[in-house]
Structures are given as structure tokens and as C-alpha cells.
Design a protein around this motif. Structure first.
Motif, PDB file in Angstrom:
ATOM      1  N   ARG A   1       0.817  -1.211   0.000  1.00 45.84           N
ATOM      2  CA  ARG A   1       0.000   0.000   0.000  1.00 45.84           C
ATOM      3  C   ARG A   1       0.856   1.269   0.000  1.00 45.84           C
ATOM      4  NH1 ARG A   1      -5.353  -1.188   3.766  1.00 45.84           N
ATOM      5  NH2 ARG A   1      -6.035  -3.067   2.660  1.00 45.84           N
ATOM      6  N   PHE A   2       2.081   1.127  -0.457  1.00 46.01           N
ATOM      7  CA  PHE A   2       2.959   2.288  -0.624  1.00 46.01           C
ATOM      8  C   PHE A   2       3.015   2.683  -2.096  1.00 46.01           C
ATOM      9  CE2 PHE A   2       7.158   3.973  -1.748  1.00 46.01           C
ATOM     10  CZ  PHE A   2       7.189   5.102  -0.942  1.00 46.01           C
ATOM     11  N   HIS A   3       2.990   3.980  -2.342  1.00 45.89           N
ATOM     12  CA  HIS A   3       3.054   4.512  -3.694  1.00 45.89           C
ATOM     13  C   HIS A   3       4.174   5.543  -3.774  1.00 45.89           C
ATOM     14  CE1 HIS A   3      -1.028   2.861  -4.531  1.00 45.89           C
ATOM     15  NE2 HIS A   3      -1.235   3.185  -3.264  1.00 45.89           N
ATOM     16  N   TYR A   4       5.072   5.347  -4.718  1.00 48.66           N
ATOM     17  CA  TYR A   4       6.158   6.302  -4.965  1.00 48.66           C
ATOM     18  C   TYR A   4       5.890   6.982  -6.302  1.00 48.66           C
ATOM     19  CZ  TYR A   4      10.887   7.997  -6.071  1.00 48.66           C
ATOM     20  OH  TYR A   4      11.975   8.766  -6.418  1.00 48.66           O
ATOM     21  N   VAL A   5       5.760   8.314  -6.263  1.00 49.45           N
ATOM     22  CA  VAL A   5       5.439   9.064  -7.475  1.00 49.45           C
ATOM     23  C   VAL A   5       6.498  10.138  -7.694  1.00 49.45           C
ATOM     24  CG1 VAL A   5       3.680  10.337  -8.740  1.00 49.45           C
ATOM     25  CG2 VAL A   5       2.988   8.690  -6.976  1.00 49.45           C
ATOM     26  N   PRO A   6       7.472   9.881  -8.561  1.00 49.97           N
ATOM     27  CA  PRO A   6       8.457  10.910  -8.883  1.00 49.97           C
ATOM     28  C   PRO A   6       7.931  11.863  -9.951  1.00 49.97           C
ATOM     29  CG  PRO A   6       9.035   8.872  -9.981  1.00 49.97           C
ATOM     30  CD  PRO A   6       7.785   8.583  -9.197  1.00 49.97           C
ATOM     31  N   PHE A   7       8.297  13.127  -9.827  1.00 57.91           N
ATOM     32  CA  PHE A   7       7.998  14.141 -10.834  1.00 57.91           C
ATOM     33  C   PHE A   7       9.319  14.708 -11.340  1.00 57.91           C
ATOM     34  CE2 PHE A   7       3.836  13.914  -9.076  1.00 57.91           C
ATOM     35  CZ  PHE A   7       2.954  14.484  -9.990  1.00 57.91           C
ATOM     36  N   VAL A   8       9.503  14.739 -12.639  1.00 56.37           N
ATOM     37  CA  VAL A   8      10.706  15.317 -13.231  1.00 56.37           C
ATOM     38  C   VAL A   8      10.258  16.382 -14.230  1.00 56.37           C
ATOM     39  CG1 VAL A   8      12.820  14.871 -14.519  1.00 56.37           C
ATOM     40  CG2 VAL A   8      11.937  13.144 -12.931  1.00 56.37           C
ATOM     41  N   SER A   9      10.649  17.622 -14.003  1.00 59.61           N
ATOM     42  CA  SER A   9      10.071  18.731 -14.754  1.00 59.61           C
ATOM     43  C   SER A   9      10.822  19.109 -16.026  1.00 59.61           C
ATOM     44  CB  SER A   9       9.956  19.964 -13.850  1.00 59.61           C
ATOM     45  OG  SER A   9      11.235  20.387 -13.414  1.00 59.61           O
ATOM     46  N   ARG A  10      12.107  18.731 -16.139  1.00 58.24           N
ATOM     47  CA  ARG A  10      12.890  19.252 -17.260  1.00 58.24           C
ATOM     48  C   ARG A  10      13.387  18.190 -18.231  1.00 58.24           C
ATOM     49  NH1 ARG A  10      16.535  24.210 -14.715  1.00 58.24           N
ATOM     50  NH2 ARG A  10      14.775  25.327 -13.742  1.00 58.24           N
ATOM     51  N   GLU A  11      12.985  16.960 -18.027  1.00 52.16           N
ATOM     52  CA  GLU A  11      13.293  15.928 -19.009  1.00 52.16           C
ATOM     53  C   GLU A  11      12.291  14.803 -18.870  1.00 52.16           C
ATOM     54  OE1 GLU A  11      17.292  14.630 -18.329  1.00 52.16           O
ATOM     55  OE2 GLU A  11      16.871  13.729 -16.402  1.00 52.16           O
ATOM     56  N   THR A  12      12.185  13.979 -19.881  1.00 47.57           N
ATOM     57  CA  THR A  12      11.240  12.863 -19.878  1.00 47.57           C
ATOM     58  C   THR A  12      11.921  11.632 -19.290  1.00 47.57           C
ATOM     59  OG1 THR A  12      10.126  13.733 -21.835  1.00 47.57           O
ATOM     60  CG2 THR A  12       9.778  11.408 -21.301  1.00 47.57           C
ATOM     61  N   VAL A  13      11.304  11.067 -18.268  1.00 51.39           N
ATOM     62  CA  VAL A  13      11.870   9.911 -17.570  1.00 51.39           C
ATOM     63  C   VAL A  13      10.797   8.834 -17.449  1.00 51.39           C
ATOM     64  CG1 VAL A  13      12.904   9.094 -15.414  1.00 51.39           C
ATOM     65  CG2 VAL A  13      13.450  11.386 -16.261  1.00 51.39           C
ATOM     66  N   ALA A  14      11.127   7.633 -17.834  1.00 58.96           N
ATOM     67  CA  ALA A  14      10.175   6.525 -17.744  1.00 58.96           C
ATOM     68  C   ALA A  14       9.722   6.321 -16.306  1.00 58.96           C
ATOM     69  CB  ALA A  14      10.805   5.250 -18.288  1.00 58.96           C
ATOM     70  N   GLY A  15       8.420   6.239 -16.109  1.00 54.63           N
ATOM     71  CA  GLY A  15       7.869   6.004 -14.780  1.00 54.63           C
ATOM     72  C   GLY A  15       7.641   7.251 -13.966  1.00 54.63           C
ATOM     73  N   ALA A  16       8.184   8.380 -14.407  1.00 53.39           N
ATOM     74  CA  ALA A  16       8.027   9.634 -13.684  1.00 53.39           C
ATOM     75  C   ALA A  16       6.953  10.487 -14.341  1.00 53.39           C
ATOM     76  CB  ALA A  16       9.342  10.393 -13.634  1.00 53.39           C
ATOM     77  N   GLU A  17       6.270  11.263 -13.526  1.00 48.46           N
ATOM     78  CA  GLU A  17       5.290  12.207 -14.044  1.00 48.46           C
ATOM     79  C   GLU A  17       6.005  13.452 -14.564  1.00 48.46           C
ATOM     80  OE1 GLU A  17       1.924  11.972 -14.236  1.00 48.46           O
ATOM     81  OE2 GLU A  17       2.034   9.887 -13.551  1.00 48.46           O
ATOM     82  N   PRO A  18       5.524  14.043 -15.633  1.00 45.50           N
ATOM     83  CA  PRO A  18       6.102  15.297 -16.105  1.00 45.50           C
ATOM     84  C   PRO A  18       5.547  16.491 -15.328  1.00 45.50           C
ATOM     85  CG  PRO A  18       4.310  14.652 -17.544  1.00 45.50           C
ATOM     86  CD  PRO A  18       4.450  13.552 -16.516  1.00 45.50           C
ATOM     87  N   GLY A  19       6.255  17.598 -15.396  1.00 44.97           N
ATOM     88  CA  GLY A  19       5.732  18.828 -14.804  1.00 44.97           C
ATOM     89  C   GLY A  19       5.890  18.912 -13.308  1.00 44.97           C
ATOM     90  N   ARG A  20       4.992  19.679 -12.695  1.00 44.22           N
ATOM     91  CA  ARG A  20       5.096  19.992 -11.267  1.00 44.22           C
ATOM     92  C   ARG A  20       3.995  19.321 -10.450  1.00 44.22           C
ATOM     93  NH1 ARG A  20       8.867  23.847 -10.617  1.00 44.22           N
ATOM     94  NH2 ARG A  20       9.429  25.106 -12.445  1.00 44.22           N
ATOM     95  N   ILE A  21       4.304  19.109  -9.190  1.00 39.12           N
ATOM     96  CA  ILE A  21       3.365  18.451  -8.277  1.00 39.12           C
ATOM     97  C   ILE A  21       2.071  19.240  -8.171  1.00 39.12           C
ATOM     98  CG2 ILE A  21       2.990  17.768  -5.883  1.00 39.12           C
ATOM     99  CD1 ILE A  21       6.063  17.325  -5.696  1.00 39.12           C
TER     100      ILE A  21
END
Length: 245
Positions: free
Chosen positions: A163-183
């Protein structure tokens, strides 16, 4: 008066050009996961000190996650330390971004930018969060993939927590598994809740924010639109925060 002791660098890790971690052997007093202490150097005529959160859980070697500020008075010095070098550490910890300050709830949302993820790593490692909440979400916003520090350790700490969720956001490049933009934008559009499968509600959600002040302010604003308010001891709410720098 602050109680300063001498610590010695036991290990260091360079995450990116500007991000690094120091593991320090220092006889500090017991602290709570989420708290911070101060590191310092003493020049000929002055002492320069800044606050840094513990990344380690209580009872382990002190660890700090830092970003080099070229024009800063302290981080260039800390960035130049190697194993065996000494630095000043404040013995006592401070800060209220701790789980015992959080009102009861079902879902714990940990939202950080940059080095603000440090105290949340400490909480995951300390372990009481798993007993206190049914669901835990860690959201980490950075500019570049290399700045997603501690993601391997986070994966190790949570591998047996369905029941743990890890959500990375990367704003300046496209990364697999990461959300684009800002939180903040993902909160406003509902994209963050959709990815996790949980809603941000006053009834169930408790949110801890740690990072740059602009992110904290903007996130508080977005959470208010969903009915979540700052938590005060005299007026219980759902949102607790710590500004970095």
C-alpha cells in the motif's frame, strides 16, 4: 546556547553535480524521524551554521542530503569534505514535521521537492508510519532524473509494503515512470490522485510538505481547494510543512 560537537565524515555520495550526501559519525542526542539539526564550520572570526534534516532513522549514523549553493557560505565547504574530515554538528534536534504531530487519518501523503525528501526517507526507515496509516504516498519533485536521490533506498524500504506509492515528478526531461511537470499542477488537475488511486480528502488524508517555500505555498493553496487546511495544535487540520532555505 547551542550544544556543538565535532563530527567526522564517515562516507559521502555524490548524486549529481550539485547534490550530495554526508554520513557523519557524531554523538548526537536522540531525535524523532523528520527532525533536523544544524551543521557548521568555524572560521577565524565567525561560525556559519545551517539546518539540515536527518535522512537516517534514529539510532543510526547521522546522514544529511545537501545541495551545493555556489554563493552560499556553508554548502561549498560541506561539499569539499571527504571521509575523515571534521565538521561541527549541533547535538540536539528540532522541528515538528514528525508523525506524532499528525492527527489520525487513513492516508499519509509525503510531498517533497529536492533535498526535502530526506526527512521522509527517515520516516520510512524508522517504520512507525506503517502502523499508523493504511496507505502511504511519497511524491518527489525534481528537475532532472539524476536528482531523484534515495530512490533505490526507498524501493528497498518499501518492497514489502503493497500500500505504498512512490510518485516521482521530473520537470525538465522525460523519464520513464516519472510524471512530467510539477506536483502542484498534478494536484490541481487530479492527475496525482488518479495515478495513486486515492483521493485527497479532509476525512482521510494527512499531508506532510517539505521543500522549497514556493512549492509549499502553492501546494497548500491547491490542497485548500480540496478542503484540507494547515494543522495547528490549537486548530487541528490535515497539512503540516517544513520550508527548505
Amino acid at each position: 546556547m547551542a550544544d556543538w560537537i565535532t563530527g567526522r565524515v564517515k562516507a559521502r555520495k555524490q548524486w549529481s553535480d550539485t547534490l550530495f550526501s554526508l554520513v557523519v559519525n557524531a554523538d548526537v542526542e536522540p531525535f524523532k524521524a523528520g527532525q533536523f539539526t544544524k551543521l557548521a564550520w568555524h572560521g577565524e572570526d565567525k561560525k556559519v551554521a545551517r539546518a539540515y534534516s536527518y535522512v537516517n532513522p534514529p539510532g543510526q549514523d547521522c546522514e544529511f542530503y545537501l545541495v551545493t549553493i555556489p554563493e552560499g557560505q556553508l554548502t561549498p565547504y560541506l561539499a569539499g569534505l571527504n571521509v575523515g574530515d571534521e565538521l561541527l554538528v549541533q547535538r540536539t534536534a528540532a522541528g515538528f514535521l514528525t508523525l506524532d504531530e499528525v492527527p489520525p487519518g487513513r492516508d499519509l501523503w509525503l510531498m517533497a521537492t529536492g533535498t526535502g525528501v530526506g526527512p521522509f526517507v527517515s520516516m520510512l526507515a524508522e517504520g512507525s508510519c506503517w502502523r499508523q496509516f493504511d496507505n502511504i504516498v511519497l511524491v518527489h519533485g525534481v528537475r532532472l532524473d539524476a536528482e531523484l536521490g534515495y530512490r533505490e533506498q526507498i524501493a528497498e524500504l518499501t518492497q514489502d509494503q503493497p500500500r505504498f506509492h512512490y510518485v516521482p515528478f521530473v520537470s525538465r526531461e522525460t523519464v520513464a515512470g516519472a510524471e512530467p511537470g510539477r506536483i502542484t499542477h498534478a494536484i490541481a488537475t487530479g492527475r496525482l490522485e488518479q495515478r495513486v488511486g486515492l483521493m485527497l480528502t479532509p476525512e482521510h488524508s494527512r499531508v506532510l510538505l517539505c521543500g522549497n517555500p514556493q512549492m509549499v505555498r502553492d501546494t497548500v493553496t491547491e490542497l485548500k481547494h480540496k478542503g484540507l487546511e494547515k494543522h495547528l495544535r490549537r486548530k487541528p487540520g490535515q497539512v503540516l510543512m517544513e520550508n527548505y532555505w
